[in-house]
Enzyme design. Sequence first.
Site, short mmCIF file in Angstrom:
data_model
loop_
_atom_site.label_atom_id
_atom_site.label_comp_id
_atom_site.label_asym_id
_atom_site.label_seq_id
_atom_site.Cartn_x
_atom_site.Cartn_y
_atom_site.Cartn_z
N HIS A 162 -4.14 -1.96 2.37
CA HIS A 162 -5.60 -2.13 2.41
C HIS A 162 -5.94 -3.18 1.36
O HIS A 162 -5.67 -3.00 0.17
CB HIS A 162 -6.31 -0.81 2.14
N GLU A 166 -7.67 -2.54 -2.23
CA GLU A 166 -7.14 -1.52 -3.14
C GLU A 166 -6.29 -2.25 -4.17
O GLU A 166 -5.13 -2.58 -3.95
CB GLU A 166 -6.36 -0.46 -2.35
N ARG A 186 -10.74 -4.04 3.46
CA ARG A 186 -9.74 -3.03 3.81
C ARG A 186 -8.79 -3.54 4.88
O ARG A 186 -7.58 -3.37 4.79
CB ARG A 186 -10.45 -1.75 4.27
N ASN A 212 -2.67 0.79 8.12
CA ASN A 212 -2.01 2.06 7.83
C ASN A 212 -1.93 2.98 9.05
O ASN A 212 -1.20 3.96 9.03
CB ASN A 212 -2.77 2.78 6.70
N ARG A 213 -2.69 2.65 10.09
CA ARG A 213 -2.66 3.44 11.33
C ARG A 213 -2.03 2.65 12.48
O ARG A 213 -2.09 3.06 13.63
CB ARG A 213 -4.07 3.87 11.74
N HIS A 235 -1.52 2.78 -2.87
CA HIS A 235 -2.92 2.86 -2.43
C HIS A 235 -3.81 3.31 -3.57
O HIS A 235 -3.38 4.03 -4.47
CB HIS A 235 -3.05 3.86 -1.28
N TYR A 258 9.60 7.12 3.60
CA TYR A 258 8.34 6.66 3.05
C TYR A 258 7.87 7.54 1.91
O TYR A 258 7.98 8.76 1.97
CB TYR A 258 7.31 6.69 4.18
N GLU A 302 -1.25 7.56 -3.82
CA GLU A 302 -2.69 7.37 -3.93
C GLU A 302 -3.09 7.62 -5.38
O GLU A 302 -2.76 8.67 -5.95
CB GLU A 302 -3.45 8.36 -3.03
N TYR A 333 -13.55 6.33 4.38
CA TYR A 333 -13.50 7.29 5.48
C TYR A 333 -14.85 7.57 6.12
O TYR A 333 -14.94 8.38 7.04
CB TYR A 333 -12.88 8.61 4.99
#
Length: 303
Positions: free
Chosen positions: A23, A26, A65, A72-73, A118, A166, A170, A280
Site C-alpha cells: 500500500h 504506508e 493506497r 494485497n487482495r 504494513h 508469508y 502491521e 477500511y
Amino acid sequence: MSSYNNTARFSEARRVAIFGGTHGNEMSGVTLVNLWTKNGAEIQRKAVEAVPFITNPKAVEKCTRYVDTDLNRAFTPENLSAPGGNNLPYEVLRAQEINRIFGPKGSPEAYDVIFDLHNTTSNMGCTLILESSKDYFNLQMMNYIKVVLVENLFYLQMNHLIVFFYAGLEVGPQPQGVLRSNIFEAMRVILKHALDFIELFNEGVEFPPCTVEVFRVLERIDYPRDANGNIIAMVHPNLQDCDWEPLNPGDPMFQTFDGKTIHYQGSGTVYPTFINEAAYYEKQQAFITTRRETLVASAIKKA
C-alpha cells in the site's frame, strides 16, 4: 516440512524477501525498503540473501493506497492466471510480476520467507499476521521475537489466501502518508529479530516447543447505515483506540451523530482490532472481532 520424534523439520530459509509499499501510503515499510535498497548491510545475515522490494511503485509514487485495486487482495489464482496483458488492472499485473519473481509458492524457484510490511491507522501496536495455526516456523519466529523484545506483540490469525510462505507485519497507529519515528523504529527492530531468528535456525539451532497466544478473526463489523448505505454512526469513544481490549455484550460500540449509543449485542466477549482503520471505510468495515486462543507449536529444527 517433515517430522521426526515430534520435532518439525524445515529446509533452510536461504532466500528472504522484504516487501514495502504494497500500500503506497504506508510509509514505514516504504522508507525501510528504500533505505535497505541503498544499503542492505543491516538486513544481511550469514548464508541468507535478504532482498528488499517495493511492491507497488506507482502507488508509492502517488502516495496512495493503490492505483486500480488493492494489491494485497490481488494474489488470487484467478488473477495470477488471468490473460489480457495491459488490459488488466495495474495491481493485477503487478501481482503476476511479483509471483513470477518470488514464487510461486511451493516451486523450486520460490523464496523461502516473505515479510510484508504494513502500517495501520488503528491503535494495534505491533501485530504479526499468521496464515495457519499449524505454521510452526512462523509461530516459533513470533515467540522468539516476543521473548527478545519483552514487550507487547500481538498475533492475528487471518484466513488470507497467501501465495508465499508469508509473515505479515502491521504496526500502528500511523496516519496514511505520514512517517512516525517510533513506528518506523518498532518495525525496524522486529525485522532485525526476525532475521536473527532465521540465521539461528539456518545454523542448526533447535527451538523447543512453545505456546503462543493469538487472536483469531471472527467477524467483520460494518458501521450502522441508513437505507441508502450512508454511515449514520461512528466508533464510540469508549471503543476508539482500544484494539485488543475486551468488548463485552452491552458495551458501547457506536455513537450516532445525534449522540445515541449503540451497544454490542454479541453472545460473548470478543477482542476488536483494526478499529476505525481509515483504509477500511471503502470496505465497509468499522473493526473486526477476534477471540483469544493459545496455539502450541512443536519444536522445529533444520532438516
